[in-house]
Design an enzyme around this catalytic site. Structure first.
Site: not given
Ligand SMILES: C[S@@+](CC[C@H](N)C(=O)[O-])C[C@H]1O[C@@H](n2cnc3c(N)ncnc32)[C@H](O)[C@@H]1O
Length: 210
Positions: A61, A63, A81, A122, A162
């Site tokens: 969370g 961002w 997410d 992200d 990203k």
């Molecule tokens: C690098 S983290 C994000 C960090 C976030 N921007 C922060 O500031 O806390 C990437 C996120 O993408 C989510 N994610 C990846 N594939 C996903 C999908 N198919 N559907 C929903 N969320 C997804 C992962 O669960 C993970 O929490």
């Protein structure tokens, strides 16, 4: 207890000595990733009070926290997410897999026809270490994020996503150049040098003649 592998031990050591991890804890942010968005915002002026933001792949969370602060009480942040996310003031959280059609449509419904000013993604898949598997998976997530952005962004809207350099990357950037007045590629300082991730920032959405 399972024995920790040497590489995960190294990851933990790097994690705790990382100045961004320390700073995030000190400032009450949920993730070190917040410093990437902060730098992008400083450079590209993404948010203003009152703006509506979608944050894809939002957990834990960082961002969303930052975006909610920047848009203020008159703005709106909708976070998605697949993992559960603790509630945050000013943020509506949807939990689900973005690859699931029903979840994509749930996001559209939650927006309810309003125009969105900024779409952030992200998202990254769980990396297997095999580029032939990881690259198409991450490009597919980025494509879907773009599809959502094209459905909801208002005129002059912004898009941050990203990407990982590899197959499909150039075509993706070309698609963005058609859809946005300006497109920049950014590697924020908080993004680890050994990570192939890079952020595309598209500004001035051209296609919002809805
Ligand atoms: C690098 S983290 C994000 C960090 C976030 N921007 C922060 O500031 O806390 C990437 C996120 O993408 C989510 N994610 C990846 N594939 C996903 C999908 N198919 N559907 C929903 N969320 C997804 C992962 O669960 C993970 O929490």
């Amino acid at each position: 207890m399972a024995k920790r592998s040497r590489s995960s031990g190294r990851w933990l050591a790097e994690h705790f000595s990382d100045e961004y991890v320390r700073l995030a804890q000190e400032k009450g942010y949920r993730s070190r990733a917040v410093f990437k968005l902060m730098e992008l915002d400083e450079h590209d002026r993404l948010f203003a009070p009152g703006t509506t933001v979608i944050d894809l792949g939002a957990a834990p969370g960082g961002w969303s926290q930052y975006a909610a602060r920047r848009v203020g009480a008159s703005g709106r942040v909708l976070a998605l997410d697949m993992l559960p996310m603790e509630p945050l003031p000013g943020v509506t959280v949807v939990q689900g897999d973005f690859l699931d059609d029903a979840v994509f449509h749930a996001m559209l419904e939650a927006i309810g026809g309003r125009r969105v000013d900024v779409v952030l993604s992200d998202m990254a898949p769980n990396m297997s270490g095999n580029r032939n598997v990881d690259q198409p998976r991450s490009m597919y997530l980025a494509e879907l994020a773009f599809d959502l952005a094209e459905r909801v962004l208002g005129p002059k809207g912004s898009f941050v996503v990203k990407l990982f350099q590899g197959e499909g990357f150039q075509e993706y950037v070309a698609r963005a150049r058609k859809a946005f007045g300006s497109v920049g590629m950014r590697k924020p300082k908080a993004s680890r040098a050994r990570s192939a991730e890079i952020y595309l920032v598209g500004k001035g959405y051209r296609g919002a003649d809805r």
